[in-house]
Enzyme design. Structure first.
Site, PDB file in Angstrom:
ATOM      1  N   CYS A  26       0.398  -0.802   0.070  1.00 53.47           N
ATOM      2  CA  CYS A  26       0.272  -0.033  -0.197  1.00 53.47           C
ATOM      3  C   CYS A  26       0.685   1.674   0.122  1.00 53.47           C
ATOM      4  O   CYS A  26       1.495   1.529   0.835  1.00 53.47           O
ATOM      5  CB  CYS A  26      -1.036   0.407   0.727  1.00 53.47           C
ATOM      6  N   CYS A  35      -0.193   4.349   2.337  1.00 47.08           N
ATOM      7  CA  CYS A  35       0.050   4.193   3.403  1.00 47.08           C
ATOM      8  C   CYS A  35       1.535   4.264   4.003  1.00 47.08           C
ATOM      9  O   CYS A  35       1.781   4.667   5.557  1.00 47.08           O
ATOM     10  CB  CYS A  35      -0.214   2.186   4.147  1.00 47.08           C
ATOM     11  N   ASP A  36       2.065   3.340   3.214  1.00 47.26           N
ATOM     12  CA  ASP A  36       3.754   3.224   3.360  1.00 47.26           C
ATOM     13  C   ASP A  36       4.384   4.731   2.666  1.00 47.26           C
ATOM     14  O   ASP A  36       6.032   4.303   2.713  1.00 47.26           O
ATOM     15  CB  ASP A  36       4.018   1.718   3.664  1.00 47.26           C
TER      16      ASP A  36
END
Ligand code: NDP
Length: 313
Positions: free
Chosen positions: A138, A141-142
């Site tokens: 992701c 997200c990261d």
């Protein structure tokens, strides 16, 4: 003794399931929530969550899920650490739906399905070794952790193209590994990739290994599947973007799904084709897939369930 018929059973324990529980509990539906095999869902496999509104200093994925569960339980949600293995839905308005957790039969007037989706991985042992240390599924997200660094994106669909263009803005360089000689992504997305100067596309390349120090990724080992030549690429992040699998196998043949197995909902609602059965979160959304959007649809599902029950009364 007559078996209890619950007003609301929720399947799944990600942000959509717990948000549905908070709303259903506050509407006095006494929700019964079944966590499944991965209590907390996909967020428990991420580290920092910095994009969920209301956490100015960020929060870890596992902590956020514990907070959500605590909040749901504060309002009379019963949480079972069990997996729903079978479902038999009624097709009648006001009908009783049957679920099973192993041998245990559960009866419900409404069911909220928030079983999520599972990111697909390549199946390399190294992916597990470096999970949380540079391997992610992701970018939203990261990606932030790789500011100014070099990363790899594996995949050639819309997700991979989107992740690559997103990461290109944050990182120094993105190398895309595409296993065939062409993309699967839409023309528009391919165009965006081709017009981003710091994305290099390597066709006919596959990831075969990852090397690093202390659990942190330092390089990717790749193979050209035409020439069989292997090489190493120095990177800090490896994003696997080869698709997601919605967790809907037990609903097959009963609930309408799209060609990839995602549950279909009636636009503007969380209603499925079955009366009293609602779907929230990633199990019905292959586009946004964020904790906040999942939570939002969980809230909608609880409100839709409450309205459905009120109309039956
Ligand atoms: P897709 O199934 O479309 O693409 C998966 C990609 O991963 C393919 O290119 C495939 O390669 C590659 N792949 C699969 N397995 C491997 C492997 N073992 N090694 C290397 N590569 C592999 O998944 P997406 O998640 O990209 O998209 C799912 C759906 O969601 C699609 O319908 C897509 O259009 C949609 N979507 C839409 C978006 C939007 O509209 N903004 C954004 C994201 C997704 P190959 O091509 O060789 O099979």
């Amino acid at each position: 003794m007559e078996q209890t018929i619950f007003d609301c059973v929720i399947i799944g324990s990600g942000p959509s399931g717990f948000t549905a529980a908070i709303y259903a509990a506050r509407a006095d539906l006494k929700p019964q929530l079944y966590t499944g095999l991965e209590p907390g869902g996909q967020l428990t496999t991420t580290t920092e969550v910095d994009n969920f509104p209301g956490y100015p200093d960020g929060v870890t994925g596992p902590q956020m899920m514990m907070d959500l569960q605590k909040q749901a339980e504060r309002f009379d949600t019963k949480v079972y650490y069990e997996l729903i293995t079978k479902a038999e839905f009624s097709t009648e308005t006001g009908g009783i739906h049957k679920l099973w957790a192993g041998n245990k039969e559960i009866l419900a007037r409404t069911v909220i399905i928030s079983t999520g989706a599972t990111a697909k991985y390549l199946g390399l042992e190294d992916e597990k070794t470096y999970s949380g240390g540079g391997v992610s599924a992701c970018a939203t997200c990261d990606g932030f952790f790789y500011k100014g660094k070099d990363v790899i994106v594996v995949g050639a669909g819309d997700t991979a193209a989107e992740e690559a263009t997103y990461l290109a803005k944050l990182t120094n360089k993105v190398t895309m590994l595409v296993r065939r000689d062409e993309f699967r992504a839409s023309k528009a997305m391919i165009h965006r990739v081709e017009n981003t100067p710091n994305i290099e596309v390597k066709f006919h390349h596959e990831l075969i290994g990852i090397e690093g120090e202390n659990g942190m990724v330092e390089r990717a080992i790749v193979i050209n599947n035409q020439t069989k030549e292997t090489s190493a690429i120095d990177v800090h992040g490896i994003f696997i973007a080869i698709g997601h699998q919605p967790n809907t196998a037990i609903f097959a043949g009963q609930i309408t799904m799209d060609e990839n197995g995602y549950l279909k909902t009636i636009p503007g609602s969380t209603r499925t084709n079955l009366p009293g059965v609602f779907a929230a979160g990633d199990v019905q959304d292959h586009i946004y897939r964020q904790a906040i959007t999942a939570a939002g649809s969980g809230c909608m599902a609880a409100m839709d369930a409450e309205k459905y029950l009120a109309e039956l009364a």
